[in-house]
Scaffold this active site. Structure first.
Site, short mmCIF file in Angstrom:
data_model
loop_
_atom_site.label_atom_id
_atom_site.label_comp_id
_atom_site.label_asym_id
_atom_site.label_seq_id
_atom_site.Cartn_x
_atom_site.Cartn_y
_atom_site.Cartn_z
N ASN A 58 -2.62 -0.37 6.89
CA ASN A 58 -1.93 -1.57 7.37
C ASN A 58 -0.94 -2.16 6.37
OD1 ASN A 58 -3.85 -2.54 5.68
ND2 ASN A 58 -4.93 -3.79 7.19
N HIS A 118 -1.99 -5.55 1.41
CA HIS A 118 -3.22 -6.30 1.15
C HIS A 118 -2.82 -7.68 0.67
CE1 HIS A 118 -7.00 -7.65 -0.67
NE2 HIS A 118 -6.21 -8.12 -1.62
N ARG A 142 -0.95 -14.49 3.97
CA ARG A 142 -1.80 -13.98 5.07
C ARG A 142 -1.04 -14.11 6.40
NH1 ARG A 142 -6.58 -11.18 3.82
NH2 ARG A 142 -7.53 -11.91 5.75
N LYS A 174 0.83 -1.20 0.00
CA LYS A 174 0.00 0.00 0.00
C LYS A 174 0.87 1.26 0.00
CE LYS A 174 -3.90 -2.41 2.22
NZ LYS A 174 -4.95 -2.37 3.26
N TYR A 226 -12.35 -2.96 -3.96
CA TYR A 226 -12.85 -3.14 -2.59
C TYR A 226 -14.38 -3.11 -2.52
CZ TYR A 226 -8.25 -2.78 -0.26
OH TYR A 226 -6.98 -3.00 0.22
N THR A 237 -5.35 -8.06 10.36
CA THR A 237 -5.79 -6.80 9.75
C THR A 237 -5.47 -5.61 10.67
OG1 THR A 237 -7.60 -8.03 8.73
CG2 THR A 237 -7.80 -5.63 8.74
N GLU A 283 -8.74 -11.23 -8.06
CA GLU A 283 -7.88 -10.06 -7.83
C GLU A 283 -6.71 -10.02 -8.82
OE1 GLU A 283 -7.02 -10.08 -3.60
OE2 GLU A 283 -9.13 -9.76 -3.11
N PHE A 334 -15.77 2.75 6.88
CA PHE A 334 -14.40 3.13 6.57
C PHE A 334 -14.11 3.18 5.07
CE2 PHE A 334 -14.29 -1.53 7.37
CZ PHE A 334 -13.74 -1.97 6.16
P1 IDP Z 1 -7.68 -7.70 5.15
O1 IDP Z 1 -6.94 -6.61 4.38
O2 IDP Z 1 -6.88 -8.20 6.31
O3 IDP Z 1 -8.18 -8.81 4.27
P2 IDP Z 1 -10.43 -6.70 5.27
O4 IDP Z 1 -11.37 -6.97 6.40
O5 IDP Z 1 -10.67 -7.39 3.98
O6 IDP Z 1 -8.95 -6.99 5.83
O7 IDP Z 1 -10.45 -5.13 5.03
C1 IDP Z 1 -9.84 -4.57 3.89
C2 IDP Z 1 -9.06 -3.35 4.30
O8 IDP Z 1 -9.97 -2.33 4.75
C3 IDP Z 1 -8.10 -3.55 5.46
O9 IDP Z 1 -6.85 -4.08 5.07
C4 IDP Z 1 -7.96 -2.15 6.01
O10 IDP Z 1 -7.06 -1.38 5.23
C5 IDP Z 1 -9.37 -1.60 5.80
N1 IDP Z 1 -10.17 -1.76 7.03
C6 IDP Z 1 -10.76 -2.89 7.48
N2 IDP Z 1 -11.39 -2.69 8.65
C7 IDP Z 1 -11.20 -1.37 8.96
C8 IDP Z 1 -11.60 -0.54 10.05
O11 IDP Z 1 -12.28 -0.98 10.98
N3 IDP Z 1 -11.19 0.76 10.01
C9 IDP Z 1 -10.44 1.27 8.99
N4 IDP Z 1 -10.06 0.52 7.95
C10 IDP Z 1 -10.42 -0.78 7.92
MG MG Z 2 -9.63 -8.72 2.78
#
Ligand code: IDP
Ligand code: MG
Length: 147
Positions: free
Chosen positions: A112, A115, A85, A9, A49, A91, A126, A57
């Site tokens: 974070n 992805h 993963r 990212k 997404y 996450t 994807e 968010f």
């Molecule tokens: P992942 O990236 O671990 O698969 P997902 O639940 O698919 O997690 O969420 C996609 C992305 O959305 C996350 O990597 C993060 O950047 C963002 N995200 C998820 N949950 C939150 C939140 O509660 N607050 C802000 N951003 C979030």
């Molecule tokens: Mg995800």
């Protein structure tokens, strides 16, 4: 053999972590089978997404993902989806295990660092979302020199 999809990212790129992150995947015997350096467009982030579009968010996620260049990767090898993963960590970096990318570098859930696909089904979607067939190497994974 399995292929997964990864994004380094914008804060991973800005933070000078491209090499460090790819190195962690390669050390786990995953091979880069496609790679692109690009600033994701708003419409692309929204499409990619789409499963999260009802979440609070979402606007913040789209703004962050389009805030600067990212590195897009297809990574191939045994159990690639699960391996990546695990290497990336939870996450929310507060829940990520020591030694994972998100534990080591991510400031918060929204930003974070990486992805990765959550299943082989998502991975296929994807990889196809970001890469044309001709951009994906068809060779089998490298024979890693570290053996
Ligand atoms: P992942 O990236 O671990 O698969 P997902 O639940 O698919 O997690 O969420 C996609 C992305 O959305 C996350 O990597 C993060 O950047 C963002 N995200 C998820 N949950 C939150 C939140 O509660 N607050 C802000 N951003 C979030
Ligand atoms: Mg995800």
């Amino acid at each position: 053999m399995e292929t997964t999809f990864v994004i380094i990212k914008p804060n991973g790129v800005k933070g000078g972590l491209i090499g460090e992150i790819i190195s962690r995947y390669e050390k786990s015997r995953l091979s880069v089978s496609a790679m692109k350096f690009k600033t994701i467009e708003k419409s692309e982030a929204e499409g990619f997404y789409a499963e999260h579009k009802e979440r609070g968010f979402f606007p913040e996620l789209v703004a962050f993902m389009t805030s600067g260049p990212s590195v897009l990767l297809a990574l191939s090898g045994e159990k690639a989806v699960e391996k990546v993963r695990t290497i990336n960590g939870a996450t929310n970096p507060a829940n990520a295990s020591p030694g994972t990318i998100r534990h080591d570098f991510a400031p918060n859930t929204g930003e974070n660092i990486v992805h990765s696909s959550d299943s082989t089904t998502s991975a296929a979607r994807e990889v196809a979302f970001w890469f044309e067939k001709k951009e994906i190497a068809s060779y089998p994974p490298y024979s890693h020199v570290r053996g």
